[in-house]
Each structure stands twice: as structure tokens, then as C-alpha cells.
Design an enzyme around this catalytic site. Structure first.
Site, short mmCIF file in Angstrom:
data_model
loop_
_atom_site.label_atom_id
_atom_site.label_comp_id
_atom_site.label_asym_id
_atom_site.label_seq_id
_atom_site.Cartn_x
_atom_site.Cartn_y
_atom_site.Cartn_z
N CYS A 157 9.54 -12.68 -41.76
CA CYS A 157 8.88 -13.95 -42.07
C CYS A 157 7.63 -14.25 -41.24
O CYS A 157 6.54 -13.81 -41.58
CB CYS A 157 9.88 -15.10 -41.98
SG CYS A 157 9.36 -16.55 -42.95
N LYS A 193 12.95 -10.38 -34.83
CA LYS A 193 11.72 -11.10 -35.19
C LYS A 193 10.81 -11.27 -33.97
O LYS A 193 11.26 -11.71 -32.91
CB LYS A 193 12.11 -12.46 -35.78
CG LYS A 193 10.98 -13.25 -36.41
CD LYS A 193 11.58 -14.49 -37.07
CE LYS A 193 10.57 -15.33 -37.81
NZ LYS A 193 11.22 -16.49 -38.48
N GLU A 236 15.74 -13.29 -45.05
CA GLU A 236 15.93 -13.61 -43.64
C GLU A 236 17.26 -14.33 -43.42
O GLU A 236 17.62 -15.23 -44.17
CB GLU A 236 14.77 -14.51 -43.19
CG GLU A 236 14.81 -14.97 -41.75
CD GLU A 236 13.59 -15.81 -41.37
OE1 GLU A 236 13.41 -16.07 -40.18
OE2 GLU A 236 12.82 -16.20 -42.28
#
Length: 586
Positions: free
Chosen positions: A163, A127, A44
Site C-alpha cells: 500500500c 511494509k 493488505e
């Protein structure tokens, strides 16, 4: 069924070092190519480092991140690596920062991942789930994505996630099942805390079941201010079988051949889905052919014992803080006690003895064993050992000021702080302070004295764990045929600040075996007074401890940063007002 050779690059980026991080991507992609990889993953926000915090609000930084991504795509082609698809995290934006006057709803900074292939950014993903708890403030910085990106690679439909998407049910993984993907890639900047590795594998298995697909999980490694990342990258099948797992706390290239279901006929490029997300599909051109020969397995590294895990985390966090901030060396006071001994051993393991200066600063109250234990530790570890007696300096103060009691005790600690800071100024060392989490919790330290320093390697370590770490480190050294670094006398003797005749910590504090469970419940577990008493703790002791914790907030606010290893570290995790009249006893 198609087979993809995946390369998970568990690497250590540095926040803000766009050029250096891009160079790491190029170097590790070369290693992946040499291993025959067909798809390469990086963590990330790999290009920018993570977390970037308020750098997100600098439009110049966002622009630099985007430029670095496109430059990296071209450089990979120049390196002869253009045919190899590379997934890399970066900072993007499709609108002004959310804190600006010209902010637009649904637009702004994005925590993004891009798939690079043949010199182009062929697909991006923003994300979806943004964590806003503990050390995370992503709602402050980013706008969530509403699109699941699916890329067809080597005949397999592959979904991209980042994540926190893994830590929340629904969202991208539920949509991935509806999209019929065979593999979900998840790139991570997941900070370490004790036993988190025990949580990750069951979590990845749940998401694999939710998606009905295999998961390739890559996590970064390294230290960033208080945070430390442990790696622990892994590959899990759709039925939850663990196929490969990387070691913790080291950079590592995990290469594994993964058999996956072939993609169905391609549906429409953009389709609707549940959970407020749509699906956007891309198809790559040819990727490197699957290598001939036997299948490659990444292997499975078994987790280590808790003490070994914590020690590795503390060593890595300290090393990266020193190295990334370009300090040449560290200096710390050596009292002969357990805290400074453990801190010194950590520093030697992190940096080598030639970059660690230990200073004994005896006063008239310092016992002979404290001096000899400090010297013994220096001999065991090989660090640069010095002795600077403080009594003449203390006496000069007392000859000019009328002080008594605690003021004289604190004066000694502050003289020691002055000596360490003077050595720092003169020789360029970073000063390490050595107070443990138990002392920090109850305020058992002297401001601008033993609390002075630029970094505290045991800030998030309870006193009882300090002892466990010391015993483990010595036993580990003996097992390896090495000299145990910590004197047994430092481990076995009663702890004392030695600022007055015969002083012991137990004169002021409950025994640490009693104190630490109360602190763990109050600080880490957010238990109130009633909950602590119901847990079996003595009400009078609870009241005393809670008063000490509450009134020491102003000290903690001024404390040095230190490596986070617990679920709730002082500073980034536990944030309370200094001016606060609420007390648990009513």
C-alpha cells in the site's frame, strides 16, 4: 519472455475474523486455480482485516494472526492448492508492541505480507512506508521494514510491497529497479474517497516508471466502520500501459496473462541497496504450468460518474456496517425531506425493503406535504412504513414543564429520538440518523434528537451533493425502467426542520449553494478566514459560518459514525479540540 497468469483477488475481509478471512482466501484461491492462475494476490492485512487499530497491541491477537497464517498454508495444501503461490497480508511482530515498557528499538508489530507455497511461508515482506495522516495512524502501531523481498516465480523476479509503499517516492520501488525485478506486487487496503480512482492510475504509472517494472495492484473492497474500500485493482506495464482494471465496490477475480522479462542469473541472496533498504531474494520451486490456449485478459472497467460512484460507496458502507455487526434491520425517521428520503433509498438499496423501517412522526407543525411525501417514498421503495404522531407526547411534557422558543423546538426532535430508540430496543433495529455534512458542520441539529442513532449513511455528504445524489438515483431508476425511489416534491421543496410555524433552513443558514463552498474550503481545504474571503466569499457570511462551525465541535464529537467519501471526514480525519479559543477572525 516468460508469461505469468496473475489472479488478483479483490475481496471483502472482516476485521478480527481470522477464521472467516482464511476461509475467503481458500475459496478465492480455488477460483483462481480453476482459472489457471500461477500466482494469486490478496489485499493488505487480509487475514486480520484492515485497519485493526489497537488490536495490534494485544499480543494474543498477533499470535493468533501468525498461527492463522501457518494454518492457512497447510489448509491450502489439504485443498489441493499447495503448488499455487499465494500472497496474503497478515499481522506479524518481531518484538513487543511499541507502547509497552519492554519495547525494543527497530522491533515490534509489522504490517506484513507472506508468500505461501507448498504448505510453507516461503517469503515475507514488512511494509516500509507507514502512513500517518488522515485516517491512518500506522506510526502508532507498526515498525517499518528495511528489506525488499524479491521472489523468483516462474523465471521472473517479483518484488513484494504494501500500500503506502506505492504512495511515496523512493524506497521499495526505487530499490526494485536496482534489484532488476520484472514485476512488483502491491497489496492494498486503500480507502475510498471521491475521485481517488482518478489519482490511482497516474500514481501506479509513476511507480512503474520508477521501478522499471510492471505493477499488479490489488485492493480490498467493503466497509469497515467509517471506511469503505472500492477495489479498483489493476495491472500496469513498465511503460505505463493499463492492461486490466477491476470494477469498483464489488468482489472480483481479475485474471490476466502478463508477459514479463526473464530474470537474470541470481546474484547474492542478500545485497545492499539505496534508501536504507537491503534486498533479500528467494526462489520458489515449480509453479503450475502456464495454461495452453489464447492469452487471458482481465479487461478494463471504465470509471463511472461521480454520483454513481458515491452512491455505490454509501450503499456498500451501510450494508457492511449493518451485516458485519449483525443488525437484523434498520429504522429511521421519515420527515418527507430530502435527507431522510436519500438515507431511506440508500438503506433499501443496501439491505432490501424488508429490512428497513421508516417512521413518520408528525407534530402540529408538520405540513400535509411532509406526511404525504414520506408515505409516497414508502410506497415507491416498499419499506415498512409506520406513523407515530408526537404531539400528544410533546403536550404532556409541556403540561409539566414551562418551555418556550428553541426549547420547544428541540423537545419535538428529542421526542422523535425517543420513539426511534424505543423501536430499536423493542425490535432490534439499528437507528439511522440522517443529518448531512453541512448540518453537522454548522451544528444545525438537536443533540439526542434528530442526531440520535447508531449510524449515519450521509454523514460525509454535503447538502448540495445530497440533492445531486437524489436526482441521479431517480434518473438511474428511470433509465432502468424502475420506479424512482425519491418523490420529486422531496427534492424540489425548500428544506425545513418544521419545528415551528413556517420554519425554513434559510431562516438560520445561508442558502446551501453559498454555505457549502465555504464549508468545503474551511473543513476539507483547511482555508482560514482570509483565504475564504480572497476566494470571493462575503466576509460577513464567512464570519458567521466559521463561528457556527467552531462552536459545534462538541456536537460532532457525539455524532454517529458514517461512511467516509471525502478527503476529510468529521471524526477519523478532522480532529480538533472541543475546548478551543482560537477563532479565524482573531
Amino acid at each position: 519472455m516468460p508469461t505469468l497468469r496473475l489472479a488478483l483477488c479483490q475481496v471483502n475481509p472482516t476485521v478480527g475474523d481470522l477464521t472467516g478471512n482464511a476461509g475467503e482466501v481458500r475459496a478465492w484461491t480455488r477460483k483462481a486455480a480453476d482459472s489457471g492462475a500461477q500466482l494469486v494476490l490478496f489485499p493488505e492485512l487480509m487475514l486480520t482485516g484492515y485497519p485493526v487499530e489497537d488490536l495490534v497491541f494485544r499480543r494474543s491477537f498477533v499470535a493468533a494472526s501468525r498461527a492463522a497464517l501457518h494454518r492457512l498454508a497447510a489448509d491450502l495444501v489439504a485443498d489441493g492448492l499447495g503448488d499455487l503461490p499465494v500472497l496474503v497480508g497478515y499481522l506479524d511482530a518481531d518484538g513487543p508492541p511499541q507502547v509497552s515498557a519492554d519495547a525494543e528499538p527497530g522491533r515490534g508489530a509489522r504490517n506484513a505480507a507472506a508468500l505461501l507455497h507448498r504448505g510453507e511461508v516461503v517469503a515475507t515482506y514488512f511494509k516500509h512506508h507507514l502512513p500517518n495522516y488522515g485516517v491512518f495512524d500506522e506510526d502508532r502501531y507498526f515498525v517499518p521494514g528495511d528489506t525488499l523481498t524479491v521472489v523468483r516465480v516462474g523465471g521472473v523476479d517479483v518484488a513484494l510491497t504494501i500500500c503506502e509503499d506505492l504512495w511515496q517516492g523512493g524506497g521499495p520501488f526505487a530499490v526494485a529497479r536496482q534489484a532488476g525485478v520484472g514485476l512488483v506486487l502491491t497489496v492494498n487496503g486503500s480507502p475510498y474517497e471521491l475521485n481517488k480512482d482518478d489519482v490511482r492510475l497516474p500514481l501506479v504509472r509513476r511507480r512503474a516508471a520508477e521501478a522499471g517494472a510492471a505493477i499488479a495492484y490489488v485492493n480490498m473492497v467493503g466497509g469497515q466502520d467509517e471506511l469503505v474500500y472500492d477495489g479498483d485493482s489493476m495491472i500496469v506495464t513498465a511503460d505505463g500501459t493499463l492492461l486490466a482494471r477491476a470494477p469498483q465496490f464489488v468482489e472480483h477475480l481479475l485474471v490476466h496473462d502478463l508477459e514479463l522479462p526473464a530474470a537474470a542469473e541470481a546474484p547474492d541472496r542478500v545485497t545492499g541497496a539505496a534508501d536504507g533498504m537491503r534486498v533479500v531474494r528467494h526462489e520458489l520451486g515449480p509453479v503450475p504450468a502456464a495454461p495452453s490456449g489464447p492469452a487471458v485478459s482481465g479487461g478494463i472497467i471504465e470509471p463511472v460518474a461521480d454520483e454513481a460512484e458515491v452512491w455505490q460507496a454509501l450503499v456498500l458502507g451501510l450494508r457492511d456496517y449493518v451485516v458485519k455487526n449483525r443488525f437484523p434491520s434498520v429504522v429511521l425517521g421519515l420527515s418527507g425531506g430530502i435527507d431522510s428520503a436519500v438515507a431511506a433509498a440508500l438503506a433499501v438499496d443496501a439491505l432490501g425493503p424488508e429490512r428497513v423501517v421508516g417512521v413518520s412522526m408528525p407534530s402540529q407543525h408538520s405540513s400535509e406535504h411532509s406526511r404525504s411525501d414520506a408515505e409516497d417514498l414508502a410506497k415507491r421503495t416498499g419499506l415498512d412504513y409506520r406513523v407515530e404522531p408526537i404531539q400528544p407526547m410533546v403536550d404532556t411534557f409541556l403540561a409539566n414543564m414551562s418551555l418556550s422558543g428553541v426549547a420547544v423546538e428541540n423537545l419535538q426532535a428529542r421526542v422523535r429520538g425517543v420513539i426511534l430508540m424505543a423501536l430499536s430496543n423493542q425490535e432490534g433495529h439499528l437507528v439511522l440518523t440522517t443529518g448531512n455534512k453541512s448540518e453537522l458542520a454548522v451544528g444545525y441539529s438537536t443533540l439526542y434528537g434528530d442526531s440520535v442513532g447508531g449510524y449515519n449513511p450521509i454523514k460525509d455528504v454535503w447538502k448540495t451533493l445530497v440533492w445531486r445524489l437524489a436526482k441521479w438515483r431517480n434518473a438511474d431508476a428511470a433509465r432502468r425502467g424502475q420506479t424512482p425511489p425519491i418523490p420529486e416534491n422531496s427534492i424540489g421543496k425548500p428544506p425545513s426542520a418544521e419545528l415551528s410555524p413556517g420554519q425554513l433552513d434559510s431562516d438560520t443558514l445561508p442558502d446551501y449553494d453559498v454555505l457549502d463552498p465555504i464549508l468545503i474550503g474551511y473543513v476539507d481545504g483547511d482555508l482560514g478566514r482570509d483565504g475564504l474571503v480572497e476566494s470571493g466569499h462575503d466576509p460577513a457570511v464567512v464570519d458567521k459560518v466559521l463561528r457556527m462551525v467552531d462552536t459545534a465541535e462538541y456536537k460532532r464529537r457525539q455524532s454517529a459514525p458514517g461512511t467516509k467519501i471525502s478527503m476529510k471526514a468529521f471524526g477519523r480525519d478532522r480532529r480538533l479540540p472541543i475546548t478551543n479559543r482560537w477563532r479565524e477572525d482573531g
